[in-house]
Design a protein around this motif. Sequence first.
Motif, PDB file in Angstrom:
ATOM      1  N   MET A   1      33.214   6.271 -41.463  1.00 25.97           N
ATOM      2  CA  MET A   1      33.360   5.238 -42.498  1.00 25.97           C
ATOM      3  C   MET A   1      33.324   5.859 -43.902  1.00 25.97           C
ATOM      4  O   MET A   1      34.133   5.519 -44.764  1.00 25.97           O
ATOM      5  CB  MET A   1      32.225   4.224 -42.367  1.00 25.97           C
ATOM      6  CG  MET A   1      32.310   3.097 -43.392  1.00 25.97           C
ATOM      7  SD  MET A   1      30.990   1.915 -43.250  1.00 25.97           S
ATOM      8  CE  MET A   1      29.718   2.718 -44.193  1.00 25.97           C
ATOM      9  N   LEU A   2      32.381   6.797 -44.074  1.00 30.38           N
ATOM     10  CA  LEU A   2      32.240   7.423 -45.392  1.00 30.38           C
ATOM     11  C   LEU A   2      33.476   8.245 -45.761  1.00 30.38           C
ATOM     12  O   LEU A   2      33.931   8.230 -46.915  1.00 30.38           O
ATOM     13  CB  LEU A   2      30.987   8.311 -45.391  1.00 30.38           C
ATOM     14  CG  LEU A   2      30.404   8.612 -46.768  1.00 30.38           C
ATOM     15  CD1 LEU A   2      30.007   7.342 -47.494  1.00 30.38           C
ATOM     16  CD2 LEU A   2      29.219   9.555 -46.650  1.00 30.38           C
ATOM     17  N   VAL A   3      34.024   8.929 -44.758  1.00 27.20           N
ATOM     18  CA  VAL A   3      35.230   9.744 -45.009  1.00 27.20           C
ATOM     19  C   VAL A   3      36.389   8.839 -45.433  1.00 27.20           C
ATOM     20  O   VAL A   3      37.109   9.120 -46.398  1.00 27.20           O
ATOM     21  CB  VAL A   3      35.605  10.557 -43.739  1.00 27.20           C
ATOM     22  CG1 VAL A   3      36.934  11.268 -43.937  1.00 27.20           C
ATOM     23  CG2 VAL A   3      34.512  11.556 -43.410  1.00 27.20           C
ATOM     24  N   VAL A   4      36.552   7.735 -44.716  1.00 28.28           N
ATOM     25  CA  VAL A   4      37.616   6.774 -45.056  1.00 28.28           C
ATOM     26  C   VAL A   4      37.403   6.248 -46.472  1.00 28.28           C
ATOM     27  O   VAL A   4      38.334   6.179 -47.289  1.00 28.28           O
ATOM     28  CB  VAL A   4      37.635   5.610 -44.035  1.00 28.28           C
ATOM     29  CG1 VAL A   4      38.591   4.519 -44.489  1.00 28.28           C
ATOM     30  CG2 VAL A   4      38.039   6.123 -42.660  1.00 28.28           C
ATOM     31  N   ALA A   5      36.174   5.901 -46.795  1.00 24.54           N
ATOM     32  CA  ALA A   5      35.858   5.341 -48.122  1.00 24.54           C
ATOM     33  C   ALA A   5      36.157   6.351 -49.229  1.00 24.54           C
ATOM     34  O   ALA A   5      36.788   6.013 -50.243  1.00 24.54           O
ATOM     35  CB  ALA A   5      34.398   4.918 -48.167  1.00 24.54           C
TER      36      ALA A   5
ATOM     37  N   VAL B   1      35.946  -2.932 -31.290  1.00 24.84           N
ATOM     38  CA  VAL B   1      35.667  -3.861 -32.395  1.00 24.84           C
ATOM     39  C   VAL B   1      34.772  -3.185 -33.430  1.00 24.84           C
ATOM     40  O   VAL B   1      34.980  -3.314 -34.639  1.00 24.84           O
ATOM     41  CB  VAL B   1      35.009  -5.154 -31.858  1.00 24.84           C
ATOM     42  CG1 VAL B   1      34.569  -6.040 -33.007  1.00 24.84           C
ATOM     43  CG2 VAL B   1      35.966  -5.894 -30.958  1.00 24.84           C
ATOM     44  N   ARG B   2      33.792  -2.410 -32.915  1.00 23.51           N
ATOM     45  CA  ARG B   2      32.868  -1.727 -33.832  1.00 23.51           C
ATOM     46  C   ARG B   2      33.635  -0.706 -34.691  1.00 23.51           C
ATOM     47  O   ARG B   2      33.404  -0.601 -35.894  1.00 23.51           O
ATOM     48  CB  ARG B   2      31.776  -1.037 -33.018  1.00 23.51           C
ATOM     49  CG  ARG B   2      30.791  -0.287 -33.900  1.00 23.51           C
ATOM     50  CD  ARG B   2      29.653   0.265 -33.125  1.00 23.51           C
ATOM     51  NE  ARG B   2      28.763  -0.773 -32.607  1.00 23.51           N
ATOM     52  CZ  ARG B   2      27.689  -0.524 -31.884  1.00 23.51           C
ATOM     53  NH1 ARG B   2      27.380   0.710 -31.553  1.00 23.51           N
ATOM     54  NH2 ARG B   2      26.922  -1.496 -31.458  1.00 23.51           N
ATOM     55  N   THR B   3      34.581   0.011 -34.077  1.00 20.05           N
ATOM     56  CA  THR B   3      35.370   0.996 -34.832  1.00 20.05           C
ATOM     57  C   THR B   3      36.175   0.301 -35.932  1.00 20.05           C
ATOM     58  O   THR B   3      36.241   0.767 -37.080  1.00 20.05           O
ATOM     59  CB  THR B   3      36.342   1.734 -33.879  1.00 20.05           C
ATOM     60  OG1 THR B   3      35.598   2.260 -32.789  1.00 20.05           O
ATOM     61  CG2 THR B   3      37.054   2.859 -34.600  1.00 20.05           C
ATOM     62  N   LEU B   4      36.775  -0.834 -35.560  1.00 20.79           N
ATOM     63  CA  LEU B   4      37.560  -1.574 -36.559  1.00 20.79           C
ATOM     64  C   LEU B   4      36.675  -2.070 -37.705  1.00 20.79           C
ATOM     65  O   LEU B   4      37.078  -2.046 -38.870  1.00 20.79           O
ATOM     66  CB  LEU B   4      38.278  -2.747 -35.897  1.00 20.79           C
ATOM     67  CG  LEU B   4      39.493  -2.377 -35.036  1.00 20.79           C
ATOM     68  CD1 LEU B   4      40.046  -3.609 -34.337  1.00 20.79           C
ATOM     69  CD2 LEU B   4      40.574  -1.708 -35.893  1.00 20.79           C
ATOM     70  N   LEU B   5      35.466  -2.487 -37.339  1.00 28.95           N
ATOM     71  CA  LEU B   5      34.546  -2.950 -38.382  1.00 28.95           C
ATOM     72  C   LEU B   5      34.160  -1.803 -39.323  1.00 28.95           C
ATOM     73  O   LEU B   5      34.101  -1.970 -40.542  1.00 28.95           O
ATOM     74  CB  LEU B   5      33.284  -3.547 -37.741  1.00 28.95           C
ATOM     75  CG  LEU B   5      33.418  -4.983 -37.235  1.00 28.95           C
ATOM     76  CD1 LEU B   5      32.155  -5.411 -36.507  1.00 28.95           C
ATOM     77  CD2 LEU B   5      33.704  -5.931 -38.392  1.00 28.95           C
TER      78      LEU B   5
ATOM     79  N   LEU C   1      35.985   0.798 -39.912  1.00 30.50           N
ATOM     80  CA  LEU C   1      37.174   1.111 -40.735  1.00 30.50           C
ATOM     81  C   LEU C   1      37.311   0.116 -41.884  1.00 30.50           C
ATOM     82  O   LEU C   1      37.587   0.484 -43.028  1.00 30.50           O
ATOM     83  CB  LEU C   1      38.436   1.069 -39.863  1.00 30.50           C
ATOM     84  CG  LEU C   1      38.805   2.368 -39.150  1.00 30.50           C
ATOM     85  CD1 LEU C   1      40.033   2.156 -38.280  1.00 30.50           C
ATOM     86  CD2 LEU C   1      39.065   3.488 -40.151  1.00 30.50           C
ATOM     87  N   ALA C   2      37.119  -1.153 -41.569  1.00 25.89           N
ATOM     88  CA  ALA C   2      37.218  -2.180 -42.610  1.00 25.89           C
ATOM     89  C   ALA C   2      36.159  -1.962 -43.685  1.00 25.89           C
ATOM     90  O   ALA C   2      36.430  -2.079 -44.888  1.00 25.89           O
ATOM     91  CB  ALA C   2      37.079  -3.562 -41.986  1.00 25.89           C
ATOM     92  N   ALA C   3      34.966  -1.622 -43.236  1.00 21.79           N
ATOM     93  CA  ALA C   3      33.895  -1.349 -44.211  1.00 21.79           C
ATOM     94  C   ALA C   3      34.250  -0.136 -45.063  1.00 21.79           C
ATOM     95  O   ALA C   3      33.997  -0.111 -46.273  1.00 21.79           O
ATOM     96  CB  ALA C   3      32.585  -1.123 -43.479  1.00 21.79           C
ATOM     97  N   GLY C   4      34.860   0.876 -44.420  1.00 20.87           N
ATOM     98  CA  GLY C   4      35.282   2.071 -45.165  1.00 20.87           C
ATOM     99  C   GLY C   4      36.334   1.741 -46.211  1.00 20.87           C
ATOM    100  O   GLY C   4      36.276   2.232 -47.348  1.00 20.87           O
ATOM    101  N   VAL C   5      37.280   0.872 -45.843  1.00 23.50           N
ATOM    102  CA  VAL C   5      38.326   0.474 -46.796  1.00 23.50           C
ATOM    103  C   VAL C   5      37.698  -0.268 -47.979  1.00 23.50           C
ATOM    104  O   VAL C   5      38.013  -0.006 -49.143  1.00 23.50           O
ATOM    105  CB  VAL C   5      39.394  -0.406 -46.092  1.00 23.50           C
ATOM    106  CG1 VAL C   5      40.325  -1.035 -47.108  1.00 23.50           C
ATOM    107  CG2 VAL C   5      40.180   0.429 -45.087  1.00 23.50           C
ATOM    108  N   LEU C   6      36.795  -1.191 -47.689  1.00 23.71           N
ATOM    109  CA  LEU C   6      36.155  -1.955 -48.771  1.00 23.71           C
ATOM    110  C   LEU C   6      35.332  -1.046 -49.671  1.00 23.71           C
ATOM    111  O   LEU C   6      35.391  -1.146 -50.904  1.00 23.71           O
ATOM    112  CB  LEU C   6      35.263  -3.050 -48.177  1.00 23.71           C
ATOM    113  CG  LEU C   6      36.006  -4.232 -47.549  1.00 23.71           C
ATOM    114  CD1 LEU C   6      35.027  -5.209 -46.914  1.00 23.71           C
ATOM    115  CD2 LEU C   6      36.852  -4.952 -48.606  1.00 23.71           C
ATOM    116  N   LEU C   7      34.596  -0.118 -49.048  1.00 24.32           N
ATOM    117  CA  LEU C   7      33.798   0.811 -49.847  1.00 24.32           C
ATOM    118  C   LEU C   7      34.719   1.712 -50.680  1.00 24.32           C
ATOM    119  O   LEU C   7      34.430   2.019 -51.852  1.00 24.32           O
ATOM    120  CB  LEU C   7      32.910   1.659 -48.920  1.00 24.32           C
ATOM    121  CG  LEU C   7      31.895   2.578 -49.598  1.00 24.32           C
ATOM    122  CD1 LEU C   7      30.955   1.781 -50.486  1.00 24.32           C
ATOM    123  CD2 LEU C   7      31.097   3.360 -48.563  1.00 24.32           C
TER     124      LEU C   7
END
Lengths: 181, 182
Positions: A1-5, B2-6, B8-14
């Motif tokens: 997640m952090l890498v994507v962000a 679903v967890r992976t997609l969540l 990813l979505a959190a990563g996009v928002l961040l």
Amino acid sequence: MLVVALAIGFGLSWYALNDGRLVGATQVGPWTAWPRAGSPNPDPYTRAYLARNGALQLGQGEGVLFVATTDSDGQALDRRCRYRIDGTTPVATFWTLTPTAPDGSSIARPDGPFEFQSRRVARADDGSLQLYVSKTLAPLNWLEITGDGPFWLSLALYDTTAFTGTATAATTLPSIIREAC
Amino acid sequence: MVRTLLYLAAGVLLGLAIHLVVILILPTLAPNTVTSKLNAVAQVNKTVLLDAVAPGAPNPLRLDPDLIYAACRLDLRTGPGELSGLLPATFWSVSVYDPSGTVIYSTTNRDSSGQSLDLGVFDQGQTRLLAEQKIDVDAGLLIVESQSDDVFVVVRLEPPQPAVRDRYAAQLQKLACHNLAT
């Protein structure tokens, strides 16, 4: 997640300040301008561009600066090649066309003119221009450049109608055609 | 899945949040702003010619080699600022920059009164006094209101021929840059 962000956050910022078409810059062929860079109330993207660029911007009432880093086919401008700048410019009291290194330093021959100036170029009967920028001899209006590597072309329009009301005024910028390398 | 997609979505928002923060704080963090470069050369209440562009030399302000530039730094804490004088009969323009490098006002000789430049810069308090006629100014003074007390006024002048460049530069340097008596 952090890498994507981090990738999205810094990648988008880099794109916004380098390309900028979706956020504040206007592109006409190979030429890019930030029309709000000289306004009293620039948007946040233009403000960030100004801070990063550090250039003495032209005020909105003074003119507009267009910069090209590629030719009309999208290939980066290279000092090994000869380029023809062909076409017409928007209405302006005068304009200058300056080849520079990416850091802004002049790359013109030291004992020659630094740039083309609209009052000192020959034109065709219909008012159109054919300007050549190269290290080797070229016909008509020729500006000799020196060195190697990439370069930029800056077209400064002073006291111009571009971006003042009719958006089509800026669509008359000349093409940059790579002729030989 | 679903967890992976969540994630990813959190990563996009961040990522979008990081992007907005970068864009908004860049103007305050950038070290080489136009103001810091002008601060290095311009002096308060003095008209200074900016160095002409030299072949191969750095051009941090990205000046147009065809033009002659003069800068005048004004401190409005000691009174309204004024830049005035006569300029040659050629194209010239004037712009006022605030500390962030934003152009708060600009014009050209075509919109002004020919060869004569008479520009006054007032902060908000001085503008109010001006409206109440508690500050006397000459008729024809071009009035600019500034939100900040530190401003730069830059004049660009186009010499029609390289032969007159030095003469025009000397005339440009004669512009009076000072605070108005209040």
